[in-house]
Motif scaffolding. Structure first.
Motif, PDB file in Angstrom:
ATOM      1  N   LEU B 248       0.833  -1.201   0.000  1.00  0.00           N
ATOM      2  CA  LEU B 248       0.000   0.000   0.000  1.00  0.00           C
ATOM      3  C   LEU B 248       0.868   1.253   0.000  1.00  0.00           C
ATOM      4  CD1 LEU B 248      -3.303   0.373   0.290  1.00  0.00           C
ATOM      5  CD2 LEU B 248      -2.479   1.782   2.180  1.00  0.00           C
ATOM      6  N   ASN B 263      -7.754  -0.862  -3.279  1.00  0.00           N
ATOM      7  CA  ASN B 263      -7.313  -2.064  -2.591  1.00  0.00           C
ATOM      8  C   ASN B 263      -8.177  -3.277  -2.920  1.00  0.00           C
ATOM      9  OD1 ASN B 263      -5.587  -3.316  -0.486  1.00  0.00           O
ATOM     10  ND2 ASN B 263      -7.607  -3.775   0.394  1.00  0.00           N
ATOM     11  N   ILE B 275       0.281   4.660   5.781  1.00  0.00           N
ATOM     12  CA  ILE B 275       0.336   5.555   4.622  1.00  0.00           C
ATOM     13  C   ILE B 275       1.589   6.418   4.770  1.00  0.00           C
ATOM     14  CG2 ILE B 275      -0.859   7.361   3.341  1.00  0.00           C
ATOM     15  CD1 ILE B 275      -3.441   6.572   4.765  1.00  0.00           C
ATOM     16  N   GLU B 286      -4.685  14.610  -2.946  1.00  0.00           N
ATOM     17  CA  GLU B 286      -5.790  13.998  -3.692  1.00  0.00           C
ATOM     18  C   GLU B 286      -5.412  12.612  -4.222  1.00  0.00           C
ATOM     19  OE1 GLU B 286      -7.418  17.164  -6.286  1.00  0.00           O
ATOM     20  OE2 GLU B 286      -6.917  18.587  -4.703  1.00  0.00           O
ATOM     21  N   LYS B 287      -4.644  11.904  -3.411  1.00  0.00           N
ATOM     22  CA  LYS B 287      -4.391  10.481  -3.667  1.00  0.00           C
ATOM     23  C   LYS B 287      -5.355   9.715  -2.774  1.00  0.00           C
ATOM     24  CE  LYS B 287       0.611  11.023  -4.522  1.00  0.00           C
ATOM     25  NZ  LYS B 287       1.939  10.379  -4.351  1.00  0.00           N
ATOM     26  N   ASP B 288      -6.528   9.423  -3.296  1.00  0.00           N
ATOM     27  CA  ASP B 288      -7.574   8.816  -2.485  1.00  0.00           C
ATOM     28  C   ASP B 288      -7.425   7.299  -2.449  1.00  0.00           C
ATOM     29  OD1 ASP B 288      -8.304  11.408  -2.342  1.00  0.00           O
ATOM     30  OD2 ASP B 288     -10.251  11.181  -3.301  1.00  0.00           O
ATOM     31  N   ILE B 289      -7.949   6.715  -1.397  1.00  0.00           N
ATOM     32  CA  ILE B 289      -7.802   5.275  -1.184  1.00  0.00           C
ATOM     33  C   ILE B 289      -9.183   4.639  -1.127  1.00  0.00           C
ATOM     34  CG2 ILE B 289      -6.872   3.477   0.337  1.00  0.00           C
ATOM     35  CD1 ILE B 289      -4.903   5.613   1.418  1.00  0.00           C
ATOM     36  N   ALA B 290      -9.437   3.741  -2.088  1.00  0.00           N
ATOM     37  CA  ALA B 290     -10.726   3.063  -2.144  1.00  0.00           C
ATOM     38  C   ALA B 290     -10.543   1.593  -1.784  1.00  0.00           C
ATOM     39  CB  ALA B 290     -11.317   3.177  -3.536  1.00  0.00           C
ATOM     40  N   THR B 291     -11.558   1.047  -1.154  1.00  0.00           N
ATOM     41  CA  THR B 291     -11.502  -0.356  -0.767  1.00  0.00           C
ATOM     42  C   THR B 291     -12.815  -1.026  -1.145  1.00  0.00           C
ATOM     43  OG1 THR B 291     -12.499  -0.088   1.427  1.00  0.00           O
ATOM     44  CG2 THR B 291     -10.139   0.352   1.247  1.00  0.00           C
TER      45      THR B 291
END
Lengths: 351, 351, 351, 351
Positions: B248, B263, B275, B286-291
């Motif tokens: 990650l 992810n 992170i 604006e580096k977003d994290i989606a799961t």
């Protein structure tokens, strides 16, 4: 320099013009390859109103001849593509995510609309850093020229269609934009793509570019057939790549509740585009209608060029004819009538 | 009936169990083909806590043996796929678009977690109308079984990555989920797909399934290499198909500002997933994290099956080994160590 | 001209500088009102590294003194606001919808970072047409100055939180950005807004600006209390308006599966920001994390000014102190320690 | 039991009916308060075709009388609201995020359409766990009854309008749905809300509920006036809360390129709803058209009830008249003609 112009409504010809001058943010481009677009035909026939001596053309790649003092990312000699749409990137419309509408409805469309187009020995490009893109080595001009409008417009319609992965899609009309909608639908994960087309050569290209099924509207009831092909449910998304009220109506009729209708066509006739009230679910069936105008700009062009570079698509089978710049009037006249199975005529400025 | 169970942490075996009973909304499925998942291994090693005599398995296709009184769309004898995740569709989570979270975090995951799984002669399916899908004629069970989890999970990660058409994507790890992320990235229009993998067989499959470039993290600095491959800009989207804090972190480092980290991996170790603060732009880049968790349900499964029906993808090259149900313990033990280049072992209940 | 600068890390002072020169796309602004931001304090303490004689400040309104030859929409004498973030609108980042990241991570942030800021008698504004907005008559400078950063940042966090209408939201920390997150949550339709804060004055302002409930983390277990307030379900969205790993962890813990974590805080400490693995659903609970940096630009500023014009919000209760420009060092020193209940100190250049 | 029914087209009356029976997933509700909707009038006048002895009404709150064996979350005596739309949550449409379209276009609309409605002593509710919501203490029935349709529909139209924070919005028609669109626009962050309405009482309520400006289409050219109010630019979003082709045309004309048209009205007349071709930008101005049908379900209702609980809105000023159930025919007849300034007539089953 020589330029191929709309003299006035209905009339075209090659004339002598002054070479455009280069402002501080601009570039001057020497085109190497161009494509004639059906929009050029529409324009000559009066679609955007009276114009006099307006240079035609908006699909071109070429070589940078000159750049303005404030241009940072390009220099003389660079091999570049320029979008059909060259937005003002600081405008409210662009800031809001609608760059093609900068300066008013369709305002990003400058070439052969509000300024001289690309069918000339030299072409003026506004906001050069933002509106040009380098063509990668290994991508020939003949292929790159498709990113300016055909690929950008067709893929936009597929993106606006919000196709669920594995979803059903129909694309009405398989002219060059429609064919690129078909490719776009595949690139967006469509599971089943229906192309509506009657011309055999275009049907063949539709299959080549990824249609699973081709429906000939001259032989069957197109609405019935599409419903039949989708077990009576209708499609997740319908794309109008023609631009008539009748096709938009068919789109509404074949789209399932909760699906999308996406427009890529130029609607040129009539006072109204008509939505069939009942099949639209009396305004409550969540059949939404999205529209758009070819996205331009460095980022968009670069990404489309990457698809060519990595071989995702080869658009050149659409180039049915090639002409030298000295034959452009002939090419234009053939395009008016789509003679000889013409799909896209390429103008080779170096021939 | 026979069932392959987790006896308790670390121990597995085939035991005799009662055949499940069918409630009014349920179906009983007789599996024909199944796949062993790395999650089964995690579960046996304690990932979800103590379990006793819990039947393993969550990837299965088969034949409907019985349906409840309120089931409308399926009947005995239907050839069907069932999702690894079988949500409660009336729950708030499902109403809000997060069906895999129905009944709490990961609550849609019932098989081999909160109820018996699919490695048994008979399998209970809740809300059968909503959680089963008919397998189209022409799609063999061997192929269809990949929609239950591998394709649904891998494609989900690509969808969550919000890949712009023509964008750059990296997928970390090319196990079966990672390979399906690679396919998913292609199906979502990625222009350039980088796969990170060190095992030769998986590298080869990565290329087969559409990776443009494979990076071997045992040979190069993976972050440097990915930045190099993207002209120093980083990717539009990075997918973690492994599930470690380290991967990650690498995702965050190689993603451009405004890009997505998606992810797909099960994060099984450590108190925290970390992170990297600076490369994350101090929380402002604006580096977003989606799961997400494998989407289930009739609609999803049907769309994935359509992709098989129209030949968009053939997942079967991932099936490196096949076993009869009587050999399942052996298959499981090999999967624990990924022996003999194992990627996905298929269980053939009819062998 | 006089400018209030960071002399070097830890040291500030008023110095004499040359008046900035105006390029063809630029404007020179004479500030009338400014606000000191906690970021100015961070910067002076080394957050962005060494700087020498860098003018501080990024929140200002004022009067246009001069415009460049290519500026079309502003003229000398116009009363305007300028964003804290002044993007390059033609950049790839802006074209892709991430204008604050133009020119690299956080690259749209130029004032008091990569060029002189707004605490000077004259201020240089890049791309003036795109980065200035006229202040409507009836909106006083004292109010308008809040659109530059506080309102834009706070509302952005609420927008990124994707709050469902009627949803539950928690905002951690009720400094000026946090207070504007609270207002933003209301403006996005939140049904229940919880503010986390321990300072009485800030608790009071939180309630004034729309918090339904205030939780004092010094008195209760904040995670337990928020779960209790939401019937054990957790919130639909959690906003970190502080920027610590601990607060982000709490955000993850109190957010329901399928909910959003939205960051508005500057994460200034530590190598890592830590996500609690289990409460994050091992990377599968659909608790996504969004980040952002204050949106700038004419369109954004104009819309925020409209909210002031129509009285949707009056941000001036946050102005706890006012100073003349000649007292700015004193104001800055008080801001370093948040002395005397300071929330936002306003600098009145006309005093 | 007594029921107020549509005897056949044009005729209504109170008749004796059998009490509905309760299936395993269902509940039987004893209504306490209900509202008459203009849709009831449309239905009686033939909008959905012939019906015989169909109980009218779809807006009701009440007390649970009985629940089926599989209902987990409700019990006899619970005070609840039920949505006008009661979807089948396992359907493909619901799984795809379009629950109101479950079972076909508008298929979630069952009450007084495909089964008996709520104007009866006892009411049958399908999928009770998913379609009911507990009314919080402190929210009176008189207020709660507005969540069933008016608030859910009006707010949906505002959500579909994708209003940018601080944006300009116009709502055409200020009947009860239009008024709730006005509230919805405020709750979505609109900076300036224009209401179009000619009836003084409705104009007054429009202002009460948050309109910044009211335009009387009987006195001015509504398109011209709206453009004037927005500096010639047009609105970011236009909402049709009436449902005529003419209003939809006006919506298209007053919306800026890149803006949204959102429909909340029932389009009851004509073969087509007509889009003005030129003002629609010949299908390329990115003026998209969104539609929807009142969202139902436990989650939606609970969130709307929360807005009442926290005092975000008090819808009861719309209740202009109250009647006992024994006076319902009189109430209906008044509603047909909107006599005596009637906006919403409430039926008090306990009077």
């Amino acid at each position: 320099m020589k330029a191929f112009v709309m003299l006035n409504i209905g009339q075209v010809g090659v004339v002598e013009k002054d070479r455009p001058t280069c402002g501080p943010l601009d570039a001057i481009l020497r085109p190497t390859k161009g494509l004639i677009c059906t929009s050029d035909v529409h324009t000559v026939h009066g679609a955007v109103g009276e114009r006099e001596n307006l240079t035609l053309g908006h699909e071109a790649v070429g070589v940078v001849e000159e750049v303005g003092a404030l241009v940072a990312n390009f220099k003389q000699g660079d091999r570049v593509a320029v979008g059909a749409i060259t937005p003002d990137w600081g405008s409210d419309a662009a800031q809001g995510g609608h760059s093609s509408q900068s300066g008013g409805a369709l305002g990003g469309w400058k070439f052969a609309n509000i300024k001289d187009g690309t069918f000339a020995e030299y072409v003026h490009v506004n906001e050069a850093d933002a509106n040009l893109a380098l063509i990668p080595k290994g991508v020939p001009d003949e292929s790159a020229v498709y990113v300016c409008d055909m690929m950008s417009t067709g893929f936009m319609a597929a993106e606006n269609a919000k196709i669920p992965i594995g979803g059903n899609v129909v694309v009405f009309a398989q002219g060059p934009v429609g064919l690129m909608c078909t490719v776009g639908a595949r690139l967006q994960g469509a599971g089943f793509v229906i192309a509506v087309e009657s011309v055999p050569k275009r049907q063949e290209l539709a299959r080549h570019f990824g249609a699973d099924e081709v429906v000939d509207f001259t032989k069957v009831d197109v609405v019935e057939r599409i419903l039949e092909l989708t077990n009576g449910e209708g499609v997740d998304a319908a794309i109008d790549a023609l631009g008539t009220s009748q096709v938009l109506q068919q789109c509404v009729k074949v789209t399932k509740p909760g699906g999308m209708i996406s427009n890529a066509g130029y609607h040129g006739d009539g006072e109204f585009v008509e939505i069939p009230r009942v099949e639209w679910g009396v305004g409550m069936a969540e059949k939404d209608i999205a529209t758009g105008l070819c996205p331009g700009g460095h980022l968009r062009l670069s990404r489309l060029l990457r698809l060519l570079e990595t071989g995702r698509i080869d658009p050149t089978p659409m180039t049915t004819h090639t002409f030298g710049f000295d034959e452009i009037e002939k090419a234009f006249r053939m395009m008016e009538k789509k003679e000889d199975g013409m799909i896209k005529p390429m103008i080779d400025f170096e021939a």
